[in-house]
Write a protein that holds these residues in place. Structure first.
Motif, PDB file in Angstrom:
ATOM      1  N   UNK A  93       0.829  -1.225   0.000  1.00 16.72           N
ATOM      2  CA  UNK A  93       0.000   0.000   0.000  1.00 16.72           C
ATOM      3  C   UNK A  93       0.863   1.276   0.000  1.00 16.72           C
ATOM      4  N   UNK A  94       2.050   1.158  -0.607  1.00 15.42           N
ATOM      5  CA  UNK A  94       3.017   2.258  -0.556  1.00 15.42           C
ATOM      6  C   UNK A  94       2.476   3.575  -1.141  1.00 15.42           C
ATOM      7  N   UNK A  95       1.537   3.482  -2.101  1.00 11.71           N
ATOM      8  CA  UNK A  95       1.075   4.717  -2.758  1.00 11.71           C
ATOM      9  C   UNK A  95      -0.282   5.201  -2.261  1.00 11.71           C
ATOM     10  N   UNK A  96      -0.802   4.560  -1.203  1.00  9.37           N
ATOM     11  CA  UNK A  96      -2.154   4.911  -0.774  1.00  9.37           C
ATOM     12  C   UNK A  96      -2.269   6.380  -0.334  1.00  9.37           C
ATOM     13  N   UNK A  97      -1.378   6.798   0.555  1.00 13.81           N
ATOM     14  CA  UNK A  97      -1.439   8.187   1.027  1.00 13.81           C
ATOM     15  C   UNK A  97      -1.169   9.173  -0.096  1.00 13.81           C
ATOM     16  N   UNK A  98      -0.209   8.830  -0.935  1.00 12.33           N
ATOM     17  CA  UNK A  98       0.125   9.692  -2.074  1.00 12.33           C
ATOM     18  C   UNK A  98      -1.102   9.873  -2.971  1.00 12.33           C
ATOM     19  N   UNK A  99      -1.766   8.757  -3.245  1.00 13.18           N
ATOM     20  CA  UNK A  99      -2.932   8.772  -4.132  1.00 13.18           C
ATOM     21  C   UNK A  99      -4.020   9.694  -3.570  1.00 13.18           C
ATOM     22  N   UNK A 100      -4.277   9.572  -2.284  1.00 14.73           N
ATOM     23  CA  UNK A 100      -5.288  10.415  -1.636  1.00 14.73           C
ATOM     24  C   UNK A 100      -4.869  11.877  -1.656  1.00 14.73           C
ATOM     25  N   UNK A 101      -3.595  12.131  -1.367  1.00 16.24           N
ATOM     26  CA  UNK A 101      -3.126  13.520  -1.321  1.00 16.24           C
ATOM     27  C   UNK A 101      -3.188  14.171  -2.701  1.00 16.24           C
ATOM     28  N   UNK A 102      -2.825  13.419  -3.742  1.00 11.83           N
ATOM     29  CA  UNK A 102      -2.898  13.959  -5.107  1.00 11.83           C
ATOM     30  C   UNK A 102      -4.319  14.407  -5.412  1.00 11.83           C
ATOM     31  N   UNK A 408       4.719  17.651 -16.293  1.00 10.04           N
ATOM     32  CA  UNK A 408       3.449  17.234 -16.903  1.00 10.04           C
ATOM     33  C   UNK A 408       3.703  16.262 -18.048  1.00 10.04           C
ATOM     34  N   UNK A 409       4.742  16.528 -18.823  1.00  8.38           N
ATOM     35  CA  UNK A 409       5.046  15.622 -19.933  1.00  8.38           C
ATOM     36  C   UNK A 409       5.444  14.253 -19.407  1.00  8.38           C
ATOM     37  N   UNK A 410       6.198  14.233 -18.320  1.00  8.32           N
ATOM     38  CA  UNK A 410       6.561  12.947 -17.713  1.00  8.32           C
ATOM     39  C   UNK A 410       5.279  12.187 -17.335  1.00  8.32           C
ATOM     40  N   UNK A 411       4.373  12.871 -16.649  1.00  6.06           N
ATOM     41  CA  UNK A 411       3.143  12.209 -16.208  1.00  6.06           C
ATOM     42  C   UNK A 411       2.266  11.818 -17.393  1.00  6.06           C
ATOM     43  N   UNK A 412       2.173  12.715 -18.385  1.00  3.11           N
ATOM     44  CA  UNK A 412       1.386  12.379 -19.579  1.00  3.11           C
ATOM     45  C   UNK A 412       1.954  11.144 -20.275  1.00  3.11           C
ATOM     46  N   UNK A 413       3.282  11.054 -20.343  1.00  2.00           N
ATOM     47  CA  UNK A 413       3.880   9.875 -20.977  1.00  2.00           C
ATOM     48  C   UNK A 413       3.538   8.609 -20.194  1.00  2.00           C
ATOM     49  N   UNK A 476       1.270  16.412  -1.570  1.00  2.00           N
ATOM     50  CA  UNK A 476       0.639  15.825  -2.751  1.00  2.00           C
ATOM     51  C   UNK A 476       0.485  16.796  -3.897  1.00  2.00           C
ATOM     52  N   UNK A 477       1.311  17.833  -3.965  1.00  2.00           N
ATOM     53  CA  UNK A 477       1.276  18.756  -5.103  1.00  2.00           C
ATOM     54  C   UNK A 477       2.484  18.483  -6.005  1.00  2.00           C
ATOM     55  N   UNK A 478       2.239  18.396  -7.296  1.00  2.00           N
ATOM     56  CA  UNK A 478       3.293  18.139  -8.278  1.00  2.00           C
ATOM     57  C   UNK A 478       3.810  19.482  -8.787  1.00  2.00           C
ATOM     58  N   UNK A 479       5.092  19.763  -8.600  1.00  2.00           N
ATOM     59  CA  UNK A 479       5.647  21.028  -9.085  1.00  2.00           C
ATOM     60  C   UNK A 479       6.019  20.904 -10.568  1.00  2.00           C
ATOM     61  N   UNK A 480       6.200  22.057 -11.211  1.00  2.00           N
ATOM     62  CA  UNK A 480       6.443  22.071 -12.657  1.00  2.00           C
ATOM     63  C   UNK A 480       7.690  21.322 -13.089  1.00  2.00           C
ATOM     64  N   UNK A 481       8.778  21.467 -12.315  1.00  2.00           N
ATOM     65  CA  UNK A 481      10.000  20.729 -12.623  1.00  2.00           C
ATOM     66  C   UNK A 481      10.942  21.500 -13.526  1.00  2.00           C
ATOM     67  N   UNK A 482      12.043  20.840 -13.938  1.00  2.00           N
ATOM     68  CA  UNK A 482      13.083  21.508 -14.709  1.00  2.00           C
ATOM     69  C   UNK A 482      12.523  22.255 -15.924  1.00  2.00           C
ATOM     70  N   UNK A 523      -2.639  14.320 -14.225  1.00  2.00           N
ATOM     71  CA  UNK A 523      -2.076  13.145 -14.903  1.00  2.00           C
ATOM     72  C   UNK A 523      -1.323  12.236 -13.925  1.00  2.00           C
ATOM     73  N   UNK A 524      -0.783  12.818 -12.866  1.00  2.00           N
ATOM     74  CA  UNK A 524      -0.113  11.967 -11.870  1.00  2.00           C
ATOM     75  C   UNK A 524      -1.171  11.186 -11.080  1.00  2.00           C
ATOM     76  N   UNK A 525      -2.312  11.825 -10.851  1.00  4.74           N
ATOM     77  CA  UNK A 525      -3.414  11.091 -10.222  1.00  4.74           C
ATOM     78  C   UNK A 525      -3.817   9.898 -11.093  1.00  4.74           C
ATOM     79  N   UNK A 526      -3.910  10.116 -12.404  1.00  6.18           N
ATOM     80  CA  UNK A 526      -4.224   9.012 -13.318  1.00  6.18           C
ATOM     81  C   UNK A 526      -3.165   7.916 -13.212  1.00  6.18           C
ATOM     82  N   UNK A 527      -1.901   8.336 -13.259  1.00  8.40           N
ATOM     83  CA  UNK A 527      -0.791   7.375 -13.254  1.00  8.40           C
ATOM     84  C   UNK A 527      -0.806   6.522 -11.984  1.00  8.40           C
TER      85      UNK A 527
END
Ligand code: G3I
Ligand code: 9MR
Ligand code: ZN
Length: 533
Positions: A93-102, A408-413, A476-482, A523-527
């Motif tokens: 259940x390693x991603x359970x909290x992450x999933x909820x937070x996203x 976002x592109x990483x998550x979309x991929x 659980x917030x995804x930042x924009x990144x490089x 998209x990370x929520x989807x992933x």
């Protein structure tokens, strides 16, 4: 930020599902590695590292190791040479909290309504942005309350909202088991409807208010004239203005409304009927405006532009959704015609055609089989291209460039890979999708977790007004990144000369690398939904 100065082990700092691939990257010059129990130091696995690989995007020379065969739950570190990774877990259940937070991020972005401290905790606030908005260039005002703040700012923009809504609905359609909880602590929890659909309904109701009741066109956005200061949303002043109707907003609106009419048909028939009617009216506007110019900020409006001069992909998506919702031949003719033109494939805020393609392939009862085969081949080609790019990257990333919002592109991929794995059953795609989450959680050149609250060396100072005002970062917030474009003064001051994959700084002022948005979380929520289903 200057990473890679000391040799490091780059891996998913949160951890892995027991059966997941476990591929890490290291700048340590050694030919072997070990996995140790974090507490006892006992060796549980040993393996060899690849020969050195020059990484295109970071300038690092790296080696790759694989401990996929280790499936026993526990807390571990990887050791290569003298260097150890941060501790991480292997757990069912390693991603359970992450999933909820996203997901809960969307609730915490709600506008126009009070966020009670019982549910919103440190991020509670009174209702914000409740006044009617001025229609740009007129003296008319319109009620447009509700919906989610877009990002670190308090604008509400139709185009990116459509991507966020689509990703969440798709997560629910593809992964109903993972996304049907009615106990995620939002106001509607416990009402018998999956919380994700309640949360999305709030956004849909706001979107409905953004349509011009006369012509059916959709206002591009509602914002103040300039970006607000760094304060709670209810404290920032400024009149709300509805920017002019745009073709991309109108087509994206038609698409998500038609989508909603299918998805809410049984749980909220009233909403479903309203949504379909609104989608049809938006489509009529599009037909009456075949070559409307793309949106540009009008004089006096300085907030996010989400400009896009190419609306064929938005129109195609709308036609696909309207056809799936109604089965009417006219929409099929439209989508088929548009599919032969210059379509921009994509799952971004600007290039959206693949949302139409996904709906056509998975959720459309009476498809043209020849067209469906072509579209399926297009998705498979995309998945193969992603795999091929990973193979040429030292860090096994699928990025070829690093613009604003590269995460976002990483998550979309990752989404592409999961969806294509449904199409073909090819197990390589699902494995590669998991590696995209690994990137976001630390297997990247900066060894940075780009999801707040999860991982050891994690983004802590996002460009997010509510987190700043509260003095506490929402997890659980995804930042924009490089972003190699260095498009803000903080990035320009700190990152000049850095290789593209290292153009990121965990500084609240760096909006071009460290902001958060609803459509980077979605998209990370989807992933994650797909990986845990
Ligand atoms: O599309 C080109 C690509 O072809 C090129 O190779 C690449 C090179 O850097 O640039 C790409 O364009 C970039 C575009 O995003 C698409 O990724 C632009 O340079 C970049 O300026 C643009 O950034 C957008 C930014 O607003 C500025 O307009 C971001 O996508 C978008 O996510 C961001 O959105 C902001 C809103 O305006 C306001 N609210 C917050 C939100 C997030 O920061
Ligand atoms: O805070 C704004 C952020 O949400 C936007 O994405 C970004 C887009 O350009 O702009 C930020 O606002 C900055 C403005 O553009 C320039 N002055 C400083 C603002 C940051 O506080
Ligand atoms: Zn608000």
């Amino acid at each position: 930020e200057t990473g890679g100065l000391r040799p490091a082990v780059h891996l998913n700092q949160l951890g892995y599902l027991p059966t997941a691939p476990k591929v890490f990257v290291t700048t340590v010059d050694s030919s072997s590695f070990k996995v140790l129990e974090a507490d006892s130091g006992k060796e549980v696995f040993s393996g060899t590292l690849s020969s050195p690989i020059p990484d295109r995007d970071s300038g690092d020379t790296v080696r790759v190791g694989d401990f996929t065969a280790l499936t026993t739950p526990g807390t571990y570190v990887v050791e290569a040479g003298e260097t150890r990774s941060v501790p991480f877990e292997i757990r069912e259940d390693i991603y359970e909290e992450l999933h909820t937070a996203l997901f809960r991020f969307f609730y915490l972005q709600r506008c126009g309504t009070e966020l009670a401290s019982s549910l919103a905790g440190a991020w509670a606030h009174p209702a914000c942005h409740t006044a009617p908005a001025l229609v740009y260039g007129t003296t008319i005002t319109k009620e447009v309350r509700g919906g989610w703040h877009d990002a670190g700012d308090y604008g509400r923009y139709v185009v990116p909202a459509a991507k966020a809504v689509a990703d969440i609905i798709l997560a629910h359609l593809f992964y109903p088991d993972a996304t049907s909880s009615d106990a995620l602590e939002i106001p509607e929890s416990g009402n018998g409807v999956p919380d994700v659909l309640d949360e999305v309904r709030d956004e849909l109701l706001w979107l409905l208010s953004m349509q011009d009741p006369e012509g059916g066109g959709v206002y591009h956005k509602v914002t103040t004239r300039n970006f607000a200061g760094f304060d709670w949303p209810q404290n920032t002043g400024g009149e709300l203005v509805l920017s002019p109707i745009s073709p991309t907003a109108t087509a994206d609106f038609a698409a998500v409304m038609a989508m909603a009419s299918r998805v809410y048909a049984s749980i909220d028939p009233g909403l479903a009927r309203r949504a379909l009617e609104a989608a049809r009216r938006a489509w009529s506007w599009l037909e009456a405006h075949p070559s409307a110019p793309g949106f540009r900020n009008p004089p006096g409006i300085q907030t996010g532009e989400y400009g896009d001069d190419h609306d064929a992909d938005e129109r195609y998506w709308a036609a696909c959704e309207l056809y799936a919702a109604t089965g009417e031949e006219d929409f099929h003719a439209a989508l088929e015609g548009l599919s032969r033109g210059d379509l921009r494939a994509g799952l971004g805020w600007a290039d959206v055609a693949d949302y139409g393609t996904i709906t056509y392939l998975f959720f459309t009862p009476h498809k043209d089989e020849a067209l469906a085969a072509e579209l399926a081949a297009h998705l498979t080609d995309k998945a193969e291209a992603i795999l091929a790019t990973m193979e040429t990257s030292g860090y096994r990333t699928s990025l070829t460039e690093y613009p604003w919002g590269s995460n976002m592109t990483v998550a979309n991929n990752g989404m592409y890979l999961l969806i294509t794995s449904r199409l073909t059953g090819d197990p390589r795609y699902e494995r590669a999708a998991a590696e995209h989450l690994d990137y976001l959680l630390g297997r990247n050149p900066l060894s940075r977790s780009y999801i707040t609250g999860f991982g050891e060396k994690v983004a802590e100072h996002p460009h997010h007004r509510v987190s700043s005002a509260a003095g506490m970062t929402i997890p659980g917030m995804v930042v924009g990144g490089p972003n190699s474009g260095l498009q803000d003064p903080v990035a320009q001051g700190a990152l000049r000369g850095e290789p593209p994959a290292k153009c990121y700084i965990d500084d609240v002022g760096s909006y071009s690398t460290n902001e958060v948005t609803i459509y980077w979380n979605s998209p990370v929520y989807f992933l994650v939904s797909g990986l845990v289903e």
